[in-house]
Design an enzyme around this catalytic site. Structure first.
Site, PDB file in Angstrom:
ATOM      1  N   GLU A  42       0.821  -1.216   0.000  1.00  0.00           N
ATOM      2  CA  GLU A  42       0.000   0.000   0.000  1.00  0.00           C
ATOM      3  C   GLU A  42       0.858   1.270   0.000  1.00  0.00           C
ATOM      4  OE1 GLU A  42      -2.868  -0.505  -0.725  1.00  0.00           O
ATOM      5  OE2 GLU A  42      -3.603  -2.349   0.182  1.00  0.00           O
TER       6      GLU A  42
ATOM      7  N   HIS B 282      -2.620   2.152   8.301  1.00  0.00           N
ATOM      8  CA  HIS B 282      -3.729   1.380   7.752  1.00  0.00           C
ATOM      9  C   HIS B 282      -3.924   0.148   8.618  1.00  0.00           C
ATOM     10  CE1 HIS B 282      -6.303  -0.909   5.152  1.00  0.00           C
ATOM     11  NE2 HIS B 282      -5.372  -1.820   4.929  1.00  0.00           N
TER      12      HIS B 282
ATOM     13  N   HIS C 291      -7.143  -3.067  10.047  1.00  0.00           N
ATOM     14  CA  HIS C 291      -8.430  -3.747   9.837  1.00  0.00           C
ATOM     15  C   HIS C 291      -9.162  -3.917  11.175  1.00  0.00           C
ATOM     16  CE1 HIS C 291      -6.168  -6.029   6.328  1.00  0.00           C
ATOM     17  NE2 HIS C 291      -6.382  -4.757   6.034  1.00  0.00           N
TER      18      HIS C 291
ATOM     19  N   GLU D 141     -16.567  11.618  23.582  1.00  0.00           N
ATOM     20  CA  GLU D 141     -15.388  12.333  23.087  1.00  0.00           C
ATOM     21  C   GLU D 141     -15.164  12.233  21.579  1.00  0.00           C
ATOM     22  OE1 GLU D 141     -12.076  11.483  25.616  1.00  0.00           O
ATOM     23  OE2 GLU D 141     -13.042  12.602  27.229  1.00  0.00           O
TER      24      GLU D 141
ATOM     25  N   HIS E 238     -13.049  -3.331   3.996  1.00  0.00           N
ATOM     26  CA  HIS E 238     -11.625  -3.669   4.051  1.00  0.00           C
ATOM     27  C   HIS E 238     -10.989  -3.174   5.355  1.00  0.00           C
ATOM     28  CE1 HIS E 238      -7.437  -3.764   1.954  1.00  0.00           C
ATOM     29  NE2 HIS E 238      -7.287  -3.639   3.259  1.00  0.00           N
TER      30      HIS E 238
HETATM   31  O1  2HA Z   1      -0.718  -5.124   3.670  1.00  0.00           O
HETATM   32  O2  2HA Z   1      -3.669  -4.606   4.707  1.00  0.00           O
HETATM   33  O3  2HA Z   1      -4.404  -3.575   2.384  1.00  0.00           O
HETATM   34  C1  2HA Z   1      -1.887  -5.810   3.843  1.00  0.00           C
HETATM   35  C2  2HA Z   1      -3.058  -4.949   3.715  1.00  0.00           C
HETATM   36  C3  2HA Z   1      -3.416  -4.520   2.383  1.00  0.00           C
HETATM   37 ZN    ZN Z   2      -5.597  -3.804   4.341  1.00  0.00          ZN
END
Ligand code: 2HA
Ligand code: ZN
Length: 272
Positions: free
Chosen positions: A116, A139, A141, A169, A210
């Site tokens: 990414e 980033h 999940h 908050e 995602h």
């Molecule tokens: O690198 O989360 O979006 C793994 C991820 C890709």
């Molecule tokens: Zn990801």
């Protein structure tokens, strides 16, 4: 030259990735982080003239030429960063042409930066224009936020409003709200461009079905931002199927935003 394993930035990356893994946000190779470093600090640990390898960036990152980053590696697991930072992380500099990343340390097994990378670098470019102190793009999940993607409308106003209602908050921590991208193919320049476009207005961008992108001045602040969004999503998922008896009112959110003097998205509230 000091040992880079004792540097503040490697230490912080180890702690942050371990925390994110522990919270269940970053299974397997899920998630990635890029953190812009101060040249003077890097020079305490590395001979910046010694380039180990040159890796094509795959896009034009010219606005970041000469900038240093520590980034997580492609295919690498957050779970393993703490035990082996030199394999799972890399320190690199964007070359003058913006087309090459010069590896100065790390990715010891011949690896390279996160898949990414375009989304990260393009987001840095966008955020630095809005906030010159921005240093981190993260980033992840997060479980509840991802679950919420399946049961809540993915409209920016509606999603932000629901999350603001979940913890007192929230409107103070993410007053600019949540940007949302539709499901897109990850790891591409296109999703990078779309993320960066959203980053002009939002420090938090949901990639539908995602995960999430967050941006901030430090690893701690960016982690805290995603942590707060995830906490709100958890309250939502714990209560969405139950009758709602109480809620934080929009007029109360205005009071909070005014008390903490944050510039908030008034158009995301339903004020009459
Ligand atoms: O690198 O989360 O979006 C793994 C991820 C890709
Ligand atoms: Zn990801």
């Amino acid at each position: 030259m000091k040992d880079i394993l004792t540097s503040r930035f490697v230490e912080e990356m180890r702690k942050t990735t371990a925390n994110m893994y522990r919270l269940g946000w970053d299974e397997r190779n899920g998630g990635n982080i890029s953190y812009m470093l101060d040249e003077r600090e890097v020079k305490e640990y590395l001979d910046v003239k010694k380039v180990i390898r040159e890796i094509p960036t795959g896009f034009n990152a010219m606005p970041l030429a000469g900038k240093y980053f520590i980034v997580t590696g492609t295919g690498k697991y957050f779970k393993n960063v703490d035990a082996d930072p030199e394999t799972n992380l890399g320190v690199l500099r964007i070359a003058a042409d913006g087309e090459t990343a010069q590896l100065l340390w790390g990715f010891k097994d011949g690896g390279k930066f996160t898949s990414e990378f375009p989304s990260h670098m393009m987001s840095h470019i966008a955020r630095l224009k809005v906030d010159p102190e921005n240093r981190v793009v993260m980033h992840s999940h997060p479980t509840n936020l991802l679950a919420m993607n399946y049961v809540h409308e993915l409209d920016e106003k509606k999603l932000t409003h629901t999350l603001w209602e979940m913890c007192t908050e929230c409107i103070v921590v993410f007053p600019d709200g949540i940007g949302v991208l539709p499901w897109m193919l990850c790891g591409t320049n296109s999703i990078g461009e779309a993320t960066a476009e959203k980053m002009k207005d939002f420090r938090v961008v949901v990639w539908a079905l995602h995960g999430v992108y967050g941006a901030g001045k430090s690893l701690d602040e960016t982690f805290g931002l995603i942590e707060t969004v995830e906490k709100a999503a958890q309250i939502y998922m714990l209560t969405a199927h139950l009758p709602r008896l109480n809620t934080i009112k929009d007029a109360d959110m205005v009071k909070l935003a005014e008390l903490f003097k944050v510039k908030y998205r008034k158009d995301f509230l339903n004020l009459d």
